[in-house]
Scaffold this motif. Structure first.
Motif: not given
Length: 427
Positions: A327-348
């Motif tokens: 988010t802060k270095h690449l400026g990519v939308d936090w929603r996109s990153g959060a969706a990646v975490f939601m897909h992979h995390l056991l504790d999503a």
């Protein structure tokens, strides 16, 4: 009451399960039910963990004379079908904070007819609406919430039922076998309670070791808490009796904090929580894919993301660093990153995942919204010898000492996509 259906959701346990406890206390016959929802998004690791947890729950219930009834389909429709089949007087389930859970609860009430639908605590230490500000609203800043949470009354931990009696003739249904897969831990209450017992022996050291990336000094209990294999109240109660455990209990409070934020702000996963937050972000598929696959060229970021994809889990310090980098270095939308975490995390968990992503992105509850984590400095501080990086990035296995944190490049397209707004050096 003659017959009750207990719909398990994120409370896959028999110990300190208020819905199951009350149903077994007040009904002659109880149908413990779980509905596999084919429309629910899930990674292979999380599906494995869920099925292992359900198999463990089934064994526990069978040991008490009952069984876990398993159905597949829409959770509300299947629950109402089972309730009709056994002529249930009531349906019990754990309350939750997400919009999905609230829709499920509302649909159950609308479709239950003469049957009662009762909600019980159990997903958090303190229910989301129980701690209020002086004005009656939810807490937007953590520290005042922590103080109020500590002073709030907690319910008593309830025992596992001694006996579960199923109605005659009901088909328990088939539970799919979990696929073989990677991951750091087996699912289920039995494994979770063993991990709690082991963790409580070292919980007093948490404050000193929880940021040590290669040492991995965290509890790794978050998946068990997410699926409800471990009761958060039972864990907080047990930990509070140990010397030096307050920093860990504070983390459990963070879990509750985000639950009450989500309950008050149902759009947490799609809209900026902080009024006036800068919510303009890039949609850069190349950068997002390089980040998700662990090929950004920044070693600590790549190590964290590869751990996530491989294990379904990531050290909390690495979560902060990888999210800040996107988010802060690449400026990519936090929603996109959060969706990646939601897909992979056991504790999503919706509340914690999106609450933490907004905190890092500066759109959420952080009182310092413009903070950023320099990944090189973070790597040098929390992985000084580079052991964490070498564990997950084999390409760097032969790079000695702190030199492993030197940014490394792949191809020209990746270098163009991953320009750094601030210097990333070892100095």
């Amino acid at each position: 009451m003659d017959t009750a259906v207990v719909l398990f959701t994120r409370d896959l346990r028999v110990h300190d399960n208020p819905a199951l406890h009350e149903a077994c206390r007040t009904a002659a016959k109880v149908v413990p039910l779980f509905v596999l929802d084919p429309s629910a998004p899930s990674s292979p690791n999380r599906q494995r963990f869920l099925l292992e947890s359900l198999a463990d729950l089934r064994e526990s219930l069978r040991g008490k004379g009952g069984d876990l009834v398993v159905r597949e389909g829409d959770p509300v429709e299947e629950t109402l079908k089972v309730a009709s089949e056994v002529d249930a007087d009531g349906i019990a389930l754990a309350a939750d904070a997400s919009p999905y859970a609230h829709r499920r609860e509302r649909r159950l009430v609308e479709g239950a007819g003469r049957r009662s639908v009762k909600l019980f605590p159990g997903a958090t230490v303190v229910p989301a609406g129980d701690v209020r500000t002086g004005g009656g609203g939810h807490y937007k800043v953590f520290t005042p919430y922590w103080r109020a949470w500590q002073a709030a009354p907690h319910r008593d931990v309830v025992a596992a039922p001694r006996k579960v009696v199923l109605p005659a003739g009901i088909d328990p249904g088939r539970l799919p076998e979990p696929a073989a897969g990677s991951g750091f831990a087996a699912g289920g209450e039995t494994a979770g309670r063993k991990r709690v017992k082991a963790w409580l022996g070292s919980v007093g050291d948490y404050d000193d070791i929880h940021n040590d990336l290669p040492g991995d000094g965290t509890s790794r209990l978050s998946p068990y808490l997410h699926f409800g294999c471990v009761s958060p109240l039972d864990l907080a109660t047990a930990a509070s009796t140990r010397d030096g455990a307050e920093p860990f209990v504070r983390q459990l409070c963070w879990r509750d904090f985000y639950a009450q934020v989500l309950a008050a702000f149902p759009d947490l996963r799609t809209k900026a929580y902080r009024p006036g937050a800068d919510d303009t972000w890039k949609k850069d598929r190349n950068a997002l894919e390089a980040w998700e696959s662990g090929h950004t060229g920044v070693p600590i970021v790549d190590a964290g993301m590869r751990q996530l994809v491989d294990e379904g889990w990531m050290h909390n310090r690495a979560r902060l660093v990888t999210a800040s980098y996107l988010t802060k270095h690449l400026g990519v939308d936090w929603r996109s990153g959060a969706a990646v975490f939601m897909h992979h995390l056991l504790d999503a968990d919706v509340a914690n995942n999106y609450g933490n992503w907004q905190w890092v992105a500066g759109t959420g509850n952080d009182t310092r919204p413009y903070r950023r984590f320099n990944p090189i400095r973070q790597g040098l501080r929390f992985d000084p010898d580079g052991d964490y990086v070498r564990r997950y990035v084999p390409e760097l296995a032969d790079v000695p000492g702190k030199a492993v944190h030197t940014p490394w490049d792949l191809d020209e397209a990746t270098r163009r996509a991953l320009k750094y707004p601030e210097p990333l050096t070892l100095d």
